[in-house]
Enzyme design. Structure first.
Site, PDB file in Angstrom:
ATOM      1  N   GLN A 100     -53.913  -6.431  -4.372  1.00  0.00           N
ATOM      2  CA  GLN A 100     -52.529  -6.835  -4.639  1.00  0.00           C
ATOM      3  C   GLN A 100     -51.682  -5.586  -4.816  1.00  0.00           C
ATOM      4  O   GLN A 100     -52.010  -4.725  -5.633  1.00  0.00           O
ATOM      5  CB  GLN A 100     -52.456  -7.706  -5.904  1.00  0.00           C
ATOM      6  CG  GLN A 100     -51.054  -8.275  -6.113  1.00  0.00           C
ATOM      7  CD  GLN A 100     -50.904  -9.072  -7.391  1.00  0.00           C
ATOM      8  OE1 GLN A 100     -51.126  -8.537  -8.471  1.00  0.00           O
ATOM      9  NE2 GLN A 100     -50.528 -10.333  -7.276  1.00  0.00           N
ATOM     10  N   TYR A 172     -41.517  -9.064 -11.058  1.00  0.00           N
ATOM     11  CA  TYR A 172     -41.569  -7.648 -10.681  1.00  0.00           C
ATOM     12  C   TYR A 172     -40.582  -7.343  -9.546  1.00  0.00           C
ATOM     13  O   TYR A 172     -39.824  -8.216  -9.131  1.00  0.00           O
ATOM     14  CB  TYR A 172     -43.018  -7.253 -10.356  1.00  0.00           C
ATOM     15  CG  TYR A 172     -43.882  -7.350 -11.592  1.00  0.00           C
ATOM     16  CD1 TYR A 172     -43.559  -6.611 -12.726  1.00  0.00           C
ATOM     17  CD2 TYR A 172     -44.964  -8.209 -11.659  1.00  0.00           C
ATOM     18  CE1 TYR A 172     -44.309  -6.720 -13.894  1.00  0.00           C
ATOM     19  CE2 TYR A 172     -45.716  -8.324 -12.821  1.00  0.00           C
ATOM     20  CZ  TYR A 172     -45.387  -7.578 -13.935  1.00  0.00           C
ATOM     21  OH  TYR A 172     -46.117  -7.683 -15.084  1.00  0.00           O
ATOM     22  N   GLY A 315     -58.590 -17.533 -12.344  1.00  0.00           N
ATOM     23  CA  GLY A 315     -58.428 -16.310 -13.107  1.00  0.00           C
ATOM     24  C   GLY A 315     -59.333 -16.256 -14.315  1.00  0.00           C
ATOM     25  O   GLY A 315     -60.497 -15.836 -14.242  1.00  0.00           O
TER      26      GLY A 315
END
Ligand SMILES: Cc1cc2nc3c(=O)[nH]c(=O)nc-3n(C[C@H](O)[C@H](O)[C@H](O)COP(=O)(O)O)c2cc1C
Length: 368
Positions: A100, A172, A315
């Site tokens: 990522q 972000y 996750g």
């Protein structure tokens, strides 16, 4: 119904052996300059078995995009040897290795940047405690930032990764250019939805150019996004549905809706009949696969996600239960960890830096 163990070939031609992905999770275990540590490589190796793909935690594409201490970096060729070890460790377990790539923008802090002021689309601070006012990037700097994503893509290819995921989620920098809260520009990068999409469009062109120039075999390019913001002005669910009409026409291999609970409803009352995942799936019109994520812990969760998505990312369950995919594959559901994650920290063995990071995270839950 799609079963989690069915393979799927992505638009680029890469085939994933099943529908399970490791969700991107930073572990804050890298060295100060972002070079990966042996602890972190071992951490990924322990969790890669039985997955179609592993998406690494966020790796910054340039130093000023570093979001937090201990973060992975792909900003310099000097990281290539260790990044190569990371890609190999994941692939050795039979999973595709996806890194990522990201830039923290205004969501970082001058303390993390050795005293340098963070940058963003505009000089508007995020709505969170201790947020600093960032400096607005100049046009030349925006183009240099886009090039940094292209260079990171080249490095990912050279390190042997099977793909990259663009981190366009979780507030972000990529999201900051699309958001009317953080982007108040009056040049070609700001304005209405279409103008705020300019950064993303140029980013995708640059990344696909790097793939064309450097990849000698099919290479995955995925895109992660968040579907709503709470700020006013902010990204609304309808804006994200519009974003899907743009992204579904690109060469992306998959879209990845970032959520903490996969069945979450939109804030907008006009879109509360189905989950956001279902609306997004419909908006993509089958033009590329969708990855669903958020709170997947059991076989039923996997089945539920796969009714509205082609892949399911996992996750925290994998963080605390590294062999969870094998338990799923061998019908050993009773052995799956079902306790509280925060409590489990006290009796799970993690290397010290990761333990400290998780301990702090479960006390504060930062926005990653
Ligand atoms: C420790 C931790 C680190 C995370 N780091 C990232 C990250 O680097 N990039 C990202 O897009 N999401 C990150 N996330 C969000 C996860 O990818 C995921 O969306 C979220 O944890 C919900 O899925 P889960 O319930 O299966 O954990 C992180 C989550 C956790 C718990």
């Amino acid at each position: 119904m799609i079963s989690f163990d069915q393979s799927l070939t992505l638009p680029s031609g890469v085939t994933l052996k099943n529908r399970l992905m490791m969700a991107p999770m930073t572990t804050s275990q890298s060295f100060y300059n972002g070079t990966i540590t042996e602890n972190e490589i071992n951490y990924y190796a322990q969790r890669s078995k039985g997955l179609g793909a592993v998406i690494t935690g966020a790796a910054n594409v340039e130093a000023i995009g570093k979001g937090w201490p201990g973060e992975l970096s792909i900003a310099d060729d000097e990281m290539l040897p260790e990044l190569t070890l990371l890609a190999s460790a994941i692939k050795a377990e039979g999973a595709k290795a996806i890194i990522q790539i990201f830039h923290g923008g205004r969501m970082t802090h001058s303390a993390t940047l050795s005293g340098i002021q963070p940058v963003s689309a505009s000089a508007i601070a995020a709505l969170r405690p201790d947020a600093e006012i960032p400096r607005a990037l100049t046009i030349d700097e925006i183009q240099a930032t886009i090039k940094a994503f292209g260079e990171a893509t080249r490095r990912a290819i050279q390190a042997g990764f099977d793909g990259i995921e663009l981190h366009g989620a979780n507030t972000y920098l990529i999201q900051q250019f699309f958001s009317p809260h953080s982007n108040r520009r009056t040049d070609k990068y700001g304005g209405d939805l279409e103008q705020r999409y300019t950064f993303i469009a140029e980013l995708l062109d640059c990344v696909f150019e790097a793939v064309k120039n450097y990849a000698i075999k099919p290479f995955i390019v995925g895109y992660r996004f968040s579907s709503e913001e709470f700020e006013t002005p902010g990204i609304r669910f309808a804006d994200t549905l519009w974003l899907m009409t743009k992204l579904r026409e690109t060469k992306l291999d998959y879209l990845h809706l970032s959520l903490n609970t996969y069945d979450r409803l939109a804030q907008d009352k006009a879109y509360q009949e189905n989950s956001m995942l279902a609306y997004i799936h419909e908006a993509i019109q089958g033009k590329m696969p969708l990855v669903g994520v958020g709170g997947v812990r059991t076989r039923t969760d996997v089945e539920n996600v796969l009714t509205d998505a082609e892949f399911v990312a996992v996750g925290q369950q994998l963080l605390f239960d590294p062999t969870w995919p094998l338990k799923l594959a061998t019908n050993n559901d009773p052995a799956m960890f079902s306790g509280d994650f925060a409590d489990a920290l006290s009796y799970t063995s993690f290397a010290t830096p990761l333990f400290k990071f998780l301990d702090q995270r479960y006390r504060s839950i930062p926005n990653i």
